[in-house]
Scaffold this motif. Structure first.
Motif, PDB file in Angstrom:
ATOM      1  N   LEU A  95       0.865  -1.170   0.000  1.00 43.18           N
ATOM      2  CA  LEU A  95       0.000   0.000   0.000  1.00 43.18           C
ATOM      3  C   LEU A  95       0.905   1.224   0.000  1.00 43.18           C
ATOM      4  N   ASP A  96       0.925   1.954  -1.121  1.00 44.27           N
ATOM      5  CA  ASP A  96       1.797   3.111  -1.296  1.00 44.27           C
ATOM      6  C   ASP A  96       0.957   4.376  -1.189  1.00 44.27           C
ATOM      7  N   ILE A  97       0.965   4.974  -0.014  1.00 40.67           N
ATOM      8  CA  ILE A  97       0.189   6.183   0.249  1.00 40.67           C
ATOM      9  C   ILE A  97       1.106   7.381   0.076  1.00 40.67           C
ATOM     10  N   GLY A  98       0.795   8.196  -0.920  1.00 37.61           N
ATOM     11  CA  GLY A  98       1.670   9.302  -1.305  1.00 37.61           C
ATOM     12  C   GLY A  98       2.678   8.787  -2.308  1.00 37.61           C
ATOM     13  N   ALA A  99       2.170   8.188  -3.384  1.00 37.04           N
ATOM     14  CA  ALA A  99       3.034   7.513  -4.366  1.00 37.04           C
ATOM     15  C   ALA A  99       3.901   8.475  -5.157  1.00 37.04           C
ATOM     16  N   ASN A 100       3.527   9.753  -5.226  1.00 35.37           N
ATOM     17  CA  ASN A 100       4.291  10.764  -5.939  1.00 35.37           C
ATOM     18  C   ASN A 100       4.565  10.307  -7.365  1.00 35.37           C
ATOM     19  N   ASN A 101       5.818  10.209  -7.773  1.00 32.97           N
ATOM     20  CA  ASN A 101       6.144   9.820  -9.153  1.00 32.97           C
ATOM     21  C   ASN A 101       6.322   8.312  -9.330  1.00 32.97           C
ATOM     22  N   GLY A 102       6.014   7.542  -8.303  1.00 35.64           N
ATOM     23  CA  GLY A 102       6.050   6.086  -8.408  1.00 35.64           C
ATOM     24  C   GLY A 102       7.396   5.446  -8.156  1.00 35.64           C
ATOM     25  N   GLY A 103       8.363   6.207  -7.721  1.00 38.53           N
ATOM     26  CA  GLY A 103       9.709   5.675  -7.518  1.00 38.53           C
ATOM     27  C   GLY A 103       9.760   4.483  -6.581  1.00 38.53           C
ATOM     28  N   PHE A 104       9.067   4.566  -5.460  1.00 49.88           N
ATOM     29  CA  PHE A 104       9.071   3.465  -4.493  1.00 49.88           C
ATOM     30  C   PHE A 104       8.433   2.210  -5.089  1.00 49.88           C
ATOM     31  N   THR A 105       7.274   2.364  -5.703  1.00 52.01           N
ATOM     32  CA  THR A 105       6.589   1.214  -6.288  1.00 52.01           C
ATOM     33  C   THR A 105       7.413   0.615  -7.415  1.00 52.01           C
ATOM     34  N   LYS A 106       7.985   1.450  -8.242  1.00 51.90           N
ATOM     35  CA  LYS A 106       8.789   0.955  -9.368  1.00 51.90           C
ATOM     36  C   LYS A 106       9.969   0.127  -8.859  1.00 51.90           C
ATOM     37  N   PRO A 115      -2.766  12.016  -5.145  1.00 53.04           N
ATOM     38  CA  PRO A 115      -3.779  12.949  -5.628  1.00 53.04           C
ATOM     39  C   PRO A 115      -3.335  13.883  -6.759  1.00 53.04           C
ATOM     40  N   GLN A 116      -2.043  14.072  -6.941  1.00 55.06           N
ATOM     41  CA  GLN A 116      -1.577  15.052  -7.930  1.00 55.06           C
ATOM     42  C   GLN A 116      -1.795  14.543  -9.356  1.00 55.06           C
ATOM     43  N   ALA A 117      -2.555  15.316 -10.114  1.00 56.37           N
ATOM     44  CA  ALA A 117      -2.897  14.936 -11.495  1.00 56.37           C
ATOM     45  C   ALA A 117      -1.660  14.774 -12.369  1.00 56.37           C
ATOM     46  N   LYS A 118      -0.621  15.546 -12.104  1.00 64.09           N
ATOM     47  CA  LYS A 118       0.561  15.473 -12.982  1.00 64.09           C
ATOM     48  C   LYS A 118       1.280  14.130 -12.908  1.00 64.09           C
ATOM     49  N   PHE A 119       1.015  13.331 -11.858  1.00 65.93           N
ATOM     50  CA  PHE A 119       1.648  12.026 -11.745  1.00 65.93           C
ATOM     51  C   PHE A 119       0.751  10.891 -12.241  1.00 65.93           C
ATOM     52  N   ALA A 120      -0.480  11.201 -12.621  1.00 65.84           N
ATOM     53  CA  ALA A 120      -1.439  10.155 -13.002  1.00 65.84           C
ATOM     54  C   ALA A 120      -0.956   9.321 -14.183  1.00 65.84           C
ATOM     55  N   SER A 121      -0.420   9.947 -15.217  1.00 70.43           N
ATOM     56  CA  SER A 121      -0.016   9.169 -16.396  1.00 70.43           C
ATOM     57  C   SER A 121       1.176   8.266 -16.093  1.00 70.43           C
ATOM     58  N   ILE A 122       2.157   8.754 -15.351  1.00 71.56           N
ATOM     59  CA  ILE A 122       3.322   7.914 -15.044  1.00 71.56           C
ATOM     60  C   ILE A 122       2.923   6.775 -14.099  1.00 71.56           C
ATOM     61  N   LEU A 123       2.040   7.042 -13.129  1.00 70.58           N
ATOM     62  CA  LEU A 123       1.617   5.982 -12.212  1.00 70.58           C
ATOM     63  C   LEU A 123       0.752   4.949 -12.931  1.00 70.58           C
ATOM     64  N   THR A 124      -0.071   5.413 -13.852  1.00 73.43           N
ATOM     65  CA  THR A 124      -0.865   4.481 -14.657  1.00 73.43           C
ATOM     66  C   THR A 124       0.046   3.601 -15.498  1.00 73.43           C
ATOM     67  N   ARG A 125       1.081   4.196 -16.075  1.00 75.69           N
ATOM     68  CA  ARG A 125       2.037   3.440 -16.886  1.00 75.69           C
ATOM     69  C   ARG A 125       2.802   2.421 -16.031  1.00 75.69           C
ATOM     70  N   ILE A 126       3.264   2.848 -14.867  1.00 73.21           N
ATOM     71  CA  ILE A 126       3.999   1.933 -13.975  1.00 73.21           C
ATOM     72  C   ILE A 126       3.116   0.756 -13.588  1.00 73.21           C
ATOM     73  N   THR A 127       1.881   1.048 -13.165  1.00 71.45           N
ATOM     74  CA  THR A 127       1.006  -0.029 -12.700  1.00 71.45           C
ATOM     75  C   THR A 127       0.540  -0.926 -13.837  1.00 71.45           C
ATOM     76  N   SER A 128       0.345  -0.371 -15.022  1.00 80.46           N
ATOM     77  CA  SER A 128      -0.107  -1.216 -16.144  1.00 80.46           C
ATOM     78  C   SER A 128       1.030  -2.073 -16.698  1.00 80.46           C
ATOM     79  N   ASN A 129       2.270  -1.704 -16.431  1.00 80.40           N
ATOM     80  CA  ASN A 129       3.412  -2.475 -16.916  1.00 80.40           C
ATOM     81  C   ASN A 129       3.829  -3.598 -15.968  1.00 80.40           C
ATOM     82  N   SER A 160       6.598  22.123  -7.152  1.00 80.68           N
ATOM     83  CA  SER A 160       5.540  21.332  -7.788  1.00 80.68           C
ATOM     84  C   SER A 160       5.789  19.826  -7.775  1.00 80.68           C
ATOM     85  N   GLN A 161       6.747  19.361  -6.997  1.00 81.96           N
ATOM     86  CA  GLN A 161       6.958  17.922  -6.846  1.00 81.96           C
ATOM     87  C   GLN A 161       6.163  17.366  -5.684  1.00 81.96           C
TER      88      GLN A 161
END
Length: 168
Positions: A2-13, A36-50, A79-80
């Motif tokens: 459970l990654d709460i505050g995933a930011n740019n996905g570094g931890f999950t990746k 919650p930050q919209a700017k990270f949605a595409s990268i997190l979607t890509r990480i999780t779908s891969n 803005s990070q």
């Protein structure tokens, strides 16, 4: 995981690269990300779908919080990061770093944990929520939501709240 505050996905990746490719530890691995930050949605979607079996994932573009709904966040100048808008007594020194406020969706994370996790699950909780841990942790403890957590990694943000608030 459970990654709460995933930011740019570094931890999950990083974690998924070790767990999913090598079958490390218990399988299968399921990653649940909250950011919650919209700017990270595409990268997190890509990480999780891969992610590939034995790994699966869910990404929630929302803040893990004490209730479902909306929440005011401060978007910092770099803005990070963003964080829950402070109350007036907690805002000393924060105004210098504010760029603007944003409204984000919030999820009652205690309710989510109780509904999504099972007592037999192996749960690793990573929390990096930019000072909101001081408000969220008492709710998680009181609700029993931390009971199924086997490992808890938290980043404390001592500079975000005053010393009195940290000790409440």
């Amino acid at each position: 995981v459970l990654d709460i505050g995933a930011n740019n996905g570094g931890f999950t990746k990083m974690t998924a690269s070790r767990a999913c490719s090598s079958g490390f530890g218990r399988a299968p691995w399921h990653f649940i990300l909250f950011e919650p930050q919209a700017k990270f949605a595409s990268i997190l979607t890509r990480i999780t779908s891969n992610l590939s079996p034995p790994c699966t994932s869910d990404f929630h573009q929302a803040a893990a919080w004490k209730h479902d709904g909306q929440l005011q966040f401060v978007q910092s100048r770099n803005s990070q990061s963003s964080y829950v808008r402070p109350s007036k007594d907690d805002s000393a020194g924060i105004r210098k770093r504010i760029n603007h406020f944003i409204t984000v969706q919030s999820v009652d994370i205690s309710k989510f944990i109780h509904q999504a996790l099972h007592p037999t699950d192996f749960v690793f909780l990573k929390m990096d929520i930019e000072g909101a841990e001081y408000d969220l942790l008492p709710s998680l403890i009181a609700s029993g939501a931390l009971c199924p957590v086997d490992y808890f990694l938290i980043e404390w943000h001592l500079q975000v709240v005053n010393e009195t608030k940290r000790l409440e």
